[in-house]
Motif scaffolding. Structure first.
Motif, PDB file in Angstrom:
ATOM      1  N   ARG A   1       1.044  -1.169   0.034  1.00  0.00           N
ATOM      2  CA  ARG A   1      -0.096   0.089   0.019  1.00  0.00           C
ATOM      3  C   ARG A   1       0.783   1.274   0.212  1.00  0.00           C
ATOM      4  O   ARG A   1       0.250   2.299  -0.383  1.00  0.00           O
ATOM      5  CB  ARG A   1      -0.928   0.002   1.421  1.00  0.00           C
ATOM      6  N   VAL A   2       2.355   1.139   0.487  1.00  0.00           N
ATOM      7  CA  VAL A   2       3.178   2.370   0.537  1.00  0.00           C
ATOM      8  C   VAL A   2       3.666   2.289  -0.945  1.00  0.00           C
ATOM      9  O   VAL A   2       4.259   1.445  -1.356  1.00  0.00           O
ATOM     10  CB  VAL A   2       4.077   2.024   1.542  1.00  0.00           C
ATOM     11  N   GLN A   3       3.534   3.735  -1.688  1.00  0.00           N
ATOM     12  CA  GLN A   3       4.058   3.754  -2.776  1.00  0.00           C
ATOM     13  C   GLN A   3       5.571   4.151  -2.747  1.00  0.00           C
ATOM     14  O   GLN A   3       5.992   5.478  -2.625  1.00  0.00           O
ATOM     15  CB  GLN A   3       3.250   4.635  -3.352  1.00  0.00           C
ATOM     16  N   HIS A   4       6.487   3.303  -2.551  1.00  0.00           N
ATOM     17  CA  HIS A   4       7.740   3.746  -2.471  1.00  0.00           C
ATOM     18  C   HIS A   4       8.447   4.611  -3.370  1.00  0.00           C
ATOM     19  O   HIS A   4       7.998   4.252  -4.674  1.00  0.00           O
ATOM     20  CB  HIS A   4       8.643   2.532  -2.210  1.00  0.00           C
ATOM     21  N   THR A   5       9.399   5.621  -3.165  1.00  0.00           N
ATOM     22  CA  THR A   5       9.810   6.195  -4.162  1.00  0.00           C
ATOM     23  C   THR A   5      10.950   5.471  -4.980  1.00  0.00           C
ATOM     24  O   THR A   5      11.385   4.372  -4.199  1.00  0.00           O
ATOM     25  CB  THR A   5      10.519   7.578  -3.665  1.00  0.00           C
ATOM     26  N   LEU A   6      11.456   5.999  -6.060  1.00  0.00           N
ATOM     27  CA  LEU A   6      12.432   5.230  -6.819  1.00  0.00           C
ATOM     28  C   LEU A   6      13.654   5.124  -5.782  1.00  0.00           C
ATOM     29  O   LEU A   6      14.366   4.125  -5.799  1.00  0.00           O
ATOM     30  CB  LEU A   6      12.773   5.946  -8.120  1.00  0.00           C
ATOM     31  N   SER A   7      14.129   6.286  -5.230  1.00  0.00           N
ATOM     32  CA  SER A   7      15.306   6.259  -4.414  1.00  0.00           C
ATOM     33  C   SER A   7      15.231   5.137  -3.185  1.00  0.00           C
ATOM     34  O   SER A   7      16.114   4.461  -3.029  1.00  0.00           O
ATOM     35  CB  SER A   7      15.525   7.806  -3.984  1.00  0.00           C
ATOM     36  N   THR A   8      14.141   5.092  -2.705  1.00  0.00           N
ATOM     37  CA  THR A   8      14.024   4.095  -1.701  1.00  0.00           C
ATOM     38  C   THR A   8      13.919   2.517  -2.055  1.00  0.00           C
ATOM     39  O   THR A   8      14.568   1.666  -1.548  1.00  0.00           O
ATOM     40  CB  THR A   8      12.499   4.251  -0.874  1.00  0.00           C
ATOM     41  N   LEU A   9      13.225   2.409  -3.278  1.00  0.00           N
ATOM     42  CA  LEU A   9      13.192   1.174  -3.929  1.00  0.00           C
ATOM     43  C   LEU A   9      14.585   0.832  -4.287  1.00  0.00           C
ATOM     44  O   LEU A   9      15.014  -0.321  -4.359  1.00  0.00           O
ATOM     45  CB  LEU A   9      12.386   0.962  -5.284  1.00  0.00           C
TER      46      LEU A   9
END
Length: 295
Positions: free
Chosen positions: A240-248
């Motif tokens: 449900r959390v839309q992780h940012t690209l930097s987090t991914l």
């Protein structure tokens, strides 16, 4: 998006770099899937409604046999030809209305306000602008907070009943209560989040080429990368959390690994901390099947 002397730039509305030449991309999103459905790159001096009928046809062609349940658009698409085209295709819409002088008069004269809560009131009117063949339903919201979205009815700035309020208006084909129309349109704000993400993580406002078509090609790569990462989040991450690209990147993409080759036993060995292995194995299973993790 870009500014300078590149091919295809023009001086238009540019809130970040006033007076500078820029491009003016046109984007269509699929809200639920968080995907870019279509995009066109245009000069910065292009009006929002320029070529929107062609853009609509192009977008529908991209969607093929998919049904568009609701189209939401900002005031740049408050255009009779555009809305008529949607109506002829049976596509329901909510389009933000430009507060033109005639529309301001209609709101001031005909609106009967219903209080949703202190400081927020809603009304609806039937309004037929010049050139329209029929009246359309307009839902009007006004809010008294200083940081509320919307605009003042400048035509009636001296009227005490108008002072302190900021107005927004939305034309729609939906047969829903006015408050539901407003709430549905507010969901369009997610498109602004998608644009912010494209800028922050995919360089939407940080690239430019001397050649217009090269710039469009770079834009296409950015859109493709965004869609691939969006599908990755939905199909593999399933969070449900839309992780940012930097987090991914730190979470699942920058993983140490080595390839172990052998006759009939090719394996990819991933270096994953023990505490994350069960979670990571679940992600891998979502995508391809169970992995072999390095000891």
């Amino acid at each position: 998006m870009t500014n300078g002397t590149q091919e295809g730039v023009g001086r238009g509305y540019n809130p970040g770099r006033h007076g500078r030449a820029s491009h003016h991309p046109l984007l269509a999103f699929i809200a639920e899937a968080r995907l870019v459905a279509n995009f066109w790159l245009r000069p910065g001096d292009t009006h929002s409604a320029n070529n929107i009928l062609q853009f609509l046809e192009s977008t529908l062609a991209h969607l093929a046999d998919k049904t568009v349940g609701l189209l939401r658009a900002d005031s740049g698409f408050f255009d009779n030809a555009f809305m008529s085209a949607l109506e002829s295709k049976g596509i329901n819409y909510i389009v933000a209305a430009r507060l033109t002088t005639p529309l301001q008069r209609a709101i001031h004269q005909a609106a009967n306000w219903w209080a949703l809560k202190p400081g927020i009131e809603i009304a609806e009117i039937m309004y037929q602008a010049q050139g329209w063949t029929a009246a359309r339903r307009i839902v009007v919201i006004r809010q008294s907070t200083q940081d509320a979205p919307g605009k003042a009815l400048k035509l009636f700035a001296d009227d005490p009943a108008v002072q302190g309020w900021r107005y927004g208006a939305y034309t729609t084909t939906l047969d829903l209560p006015a408050v539901e129309v407003w709430r549905l349109y507010r969901g369009r704000a997610d498109a602004e989040n998608r644009i912010k993400e494209l800028k922050a993580d995919f360089g939407l406002d940080a690239f430019n080429m001397g050649d217009f078509w090269a710039t469009e090609a770079a834009l296409a790569v950015a859109m493709l990368a965004y869609n691939l990462m969006s599908l990755f989040r939905q199909s593999v991450m399933r969070s449900r959390v839309q992780h940012t690209l930097s987090t991914l990147h730190g979470l699942v993409l920058a993983i140490g690994a080595r390839w172990h080759g052998g006759l009939g036993s090719d394996r990819l060995l991933l270096s994953v901390p023990r505490r994350k292995r069960a979670w990571f194995a679940g992600l891998w299973a979502n995508a391809t099947g169970p992995p072999v993790l390095a000891a």
